[in-house]
Design an enzyme around this catalytic site. Structure first.
Site, PDB file in Angstrom:
ATOM      1  N   TYR A  24      50.343  50.458  56.671  1.00 24.36           N
ATOM      2  CA  TYR A  24      49.545  50.630  55.450  1.00 24.36           C
ATOM      3  C   TYR A  24      50.304  51.403  54.384  1.00 24.36           C
ATOM      4  O   TYR A  24      51.150  52.226  54.704  1.00 24.36           O
ATOM      5  CB  TYR A  24      48.257  51.395  55.778  1.00 24.36           C
ATOM      6  CG  TYR A  24      47.244  50.626  56.579  1.00 24.36           C
ATOM      7  CD1 TYR A  24      47.396  49.268  56.850  1.00 24.36           C
ATOM      8  CD2 TYR A  24      46.117  51.260  57.100  1.00 24.36           C
ATOM      9  CE1 TYR A  24      46.444  48.573  57.596  1.00 24.36           C
ATOM     10  CE2 TYR A  24      45.169  50.577  57.841  1.00 24.36           C
ATOM     11  CZ  TYR A  24      45.344  49.233  58.092  1.00 24.36           C
ATOM     12  OH  TYR A  24      44.410  48.561  58.835  1.00 24.36           O
TER      13      TYR A  24
ATOM     14  N   SER B 133      36.483  44.663  57.762  1.00 25.90           N
ATOM     15  CA  SER B 133      36.198  43.736  56.663  1.00 25.90           C
ATOM     16  C   SER B 133      34.735  43.289  56.631  1.00 25.90           C
ATOM     17  O   SER B 133      34.445  42.095  56.492  1.00 25.90           O
ATOM     18  CB  SER B 133      37.117  42.508  56.745  1.00 25.90           C
ATOM     19  OG  SER B 133      37.239  41.882  55.488  1.00 25.90           O
TER      20      SER B 133
ATOM     21  N   PHE C 226      36.582  41.275  52.086  1.00 24.19           N
ATOM     22  CA  PHE C 226      37.475  41.482  50.935  1.00 24.19           C
ATOM     23  C   PHE C 226      36.716  41.415  49.607  1.00 24.19           C
ATOM     24  O   PHE C 226      37.223  40.915  48.615  1.00 24.19           O
ATOM     25  CB  PHE C 226      38.604  40.452  50.938  1.00 24.19           C
ATOM     26  CG  PHE C 226      39.847  40.914  51.652  1.00 24.19           C
ATOM     27  CD1 PHE C 226      39.782  41.769  52.732  1.00 24.19           C
ATOM     28  CD2 PHE C 226      41.097  40.475  51.245  1.00 24.19           C
ATOM     29  CE1 PHE C 226      40.917  42.195  53.389  1.00 24.19           C
ATOM     30  CE2 PHE C 226      42.251  40.899  51.891  1.00 24.19           C
ATOM     31  CZ  PHE C 226      42.163  41.759  52.960  1.00 24.19           C
ATOM     32  N   GLY C 227      35.500  41.945  49.613  1.00 20.75           N
ATOM     33  CA  GLY C 227      34.714  41.996  48.388  1.00 20.75           C
ATOM     34  C   GLY C 227      33.886  40.762  48.112  1.00 20.75           C
ATOM     35  O   GLY C 227      33.019  40.774  47.224  1.00 20.75           O
TER      36      GLY C 227
ATOM     37  N   LEU D 129      31.493  39.579  49.837  1.00 23.62           N
ATOM     38  CA  LEU D 129      30.092  39.821  50.165  1.00 23.62           C
ATOM     39  C   LEU D 129      29.468  40.940  49.321  1.00 23.62           C
ATOM     40  O   LEU D 129      28.409  41.467  49.651  1.00 23.62           O
ATOM     41  CB  LEU D 129      29.937  40.096  51.658  1.00 23.62           C
ATOM     42  CG  LEU D 129      30.161  38.849  52.522  1.00 23.62           C
ATOM     43  CD1 LEU D 129      30.250  39.196  53.996  1.00 23.62           C
ATOM     44  CD2 LEU D 129      29.058  37.812  52.283  1.00 23.62           C
TER      45      LEU D 129
ATOM     46  N   LYS E 293      30.738  39.815  43.753  1.00 21.09           N
ATOM     47  CA  LYS E 293      31.423  39.970  42.463  1.00 21.09           C
ATOM     48  C   LYS E 293      32.241  38.741  42.074  1.00 21.09           C
ATOM     49  O   LYS E 293      32.370  38.425  40.880  1.00 21.09           O
ATOM     50  CB  LYS E 293      32.296  41.221  42.468  1.00 21.09           C
ATOM     51  CG  LYS E 293      33.469  41.225  43.440  1.00 21.09           C
ATOM     52  CD  LYS E 293      34.213  42.545  43.340  1.00 21.09           C
ATOM     53  CE  LYS E 293      35.404  42.620  44.274  1.00 21.09           C
ATOM     54  NZ  LYS E 293      36.106  43.913  44.168  1.00 21.09           N
TER      55      LYS E 293
END
Length: 358
Positions: free
Chosen positions: A60, A246, A250-251, A253, A256
């Site tokens: 990371y 997750s 990755f956004g 749900l 947006k």
């Protein structure tokens, strides 16, 4: 007042004695999308609201890059040295071969003792600690579908006309056992695994009296429920902990990307990184789930998180955020218990749009 995770909600991770919060702070934005100061704010806020489990990795932040890898562990180490270490349950991961990350330990060729030891010593130094509570294999060494692949391909076993060699699970466990005996790690876990691998780790550990995995960390959310086909039975019968990552896909749900396909987020910032969600039925499924959430006076984010949080087989859910406000919203969703009527509606959508993002 923001929601606080109470100690009575903590649970043991598998058969270990690690008592962890049902929400885990994920850290893969630290050093890429978040500065050290912003990361410290998230860490302090999470700990002050009842989260005691932090998950990171030597690779990371993500997406992995030669000029940023290890930055996340360095940031956490600078924070951890000022904390009471025994109050924190810390997990990290060793990167394996098969992903062409040549800048990590010269591109590890195997999950052998030499690579495990080098990876662990590096993590301990960066994290400024003497031990890791949960040491995980970031992905299997052998040929398996992962990170958006969804079919096993036997041709991946070959290198030209020869079978590829890989370090056996038995040898991996023997190497990890030495690190456990030395007190450098307490428990081991695996990540991005398949059912065969999970059962092999369990079988060999029991037959050879080697460390038993405490947990599996895999992707799980409303549009990726593939592990319900067999893996959850393993968790139940073998008493293995499950760490779901997750939960918001990755956004996706949050809804947006339905409103603006170019909305700022990991999907748009890092093109090609989210191949798991670049599939034709993702948007129809997300649209259906958003309509369902609105019908029940909830945000899609709240419904998606509550669904994962309260699955019987989920020990802890890993949430990542780029701001404290996002963390607050994510933790608030824990207090919501979805009614049976809503769960039944989720199943109807699931059967219509089954696992569009495997």
């Amino acid at each position: 007042m923001s929601y606080y995770i109470e100690k009575q909600d903590y649970r043991n991770l598998g058969q270990s004695n690690l008592l962890i919060s049902p929400i885990t702070l994920g850290t893969m934005t630290f050093g890429e999308q978040n500065t050290e100061a912003e990361a410290f704010l998230q860490l302090d806020w999470a700990i002050s609201h009842g989260i005691n489990f932090i998950d990171t990795a030597e690779m990371y932040p993500v997406p992995p890059k030669e000029n940023t890898f290890t930055a996340t562990e360095n940031i956490i180490g600078n924070w951890l040295k000022k904390q009471k270490r025994d109050d924190i349950v810390l997990a990290t991961k060793a990167a394996g071969p098969r992903r062409s990350l040549h800048w990590i330990r010269n591109g590890p060729k195997a999950f052998d003792e030499q690579n495990f030891r080098a990876a662990l010593e590096g993590s301990l130094k960066r994290l400024q600690t003497d031990y890791i509570d949960l040491y995980q294999l970031h992905w299997p060494e052998r040929n398996v579908p992962m990170f958006g692949q969804y079919k096993f391909d036997p041709s991946g076993e070959m290198e030209g006309s020869k079978l590829k060699e890989w370090v056996s699970i038995n040898e991996q466990l023997e190497a990890l056992a030495k690190l456990v005996q030395e007190g450098k790690i307490k428990y081991i876990g695996i990540s991005n695994e398949q059912s065969w691998g999970v059962m092999e780790f369990i079988r060999i550990a029991r037959e050879k009296n080697l460390p038993l995995i405490a947990s599996v960390q895999n992707c799980y959310n409303l549009i990726n429920r593939g592990l319900e086909f067999g893996m959850t039975e393993i968790f139940y019968r073998e008493k293995i902990g499950f760490l779901a990552y997750s939960p918001l896909a990755f956004g996706h749900l949050t809804g947006k990307y339905l409103k603006n396909i170019d909305e700022k987020g990991r999907v748009t910032l890092f093109k090609g990184f989210a191949q798991r969600y670049d599939k034709p039925n993702v948007f129809p499924a997300v649209r259906a789930y958003e309509a369902l959430a609105l019908k029940h006076d909830m945000t899609l984010t709240e419904m998606a998180l509550a669904f994962v949080y309260h699955q019987w087989f989920v020990t802890s859910t890993i949430i990542g955020a780029t701001s404290v406000d996002q963390l607050k919203e994510n933790i608030e969703a824990y207090k919501r218990k979805l009614p049976q009527e809503l769960l039944d509606d989720i199943e109807r959508i699931h059967l219509t749009h089954m696992n569009p993002a495997p």
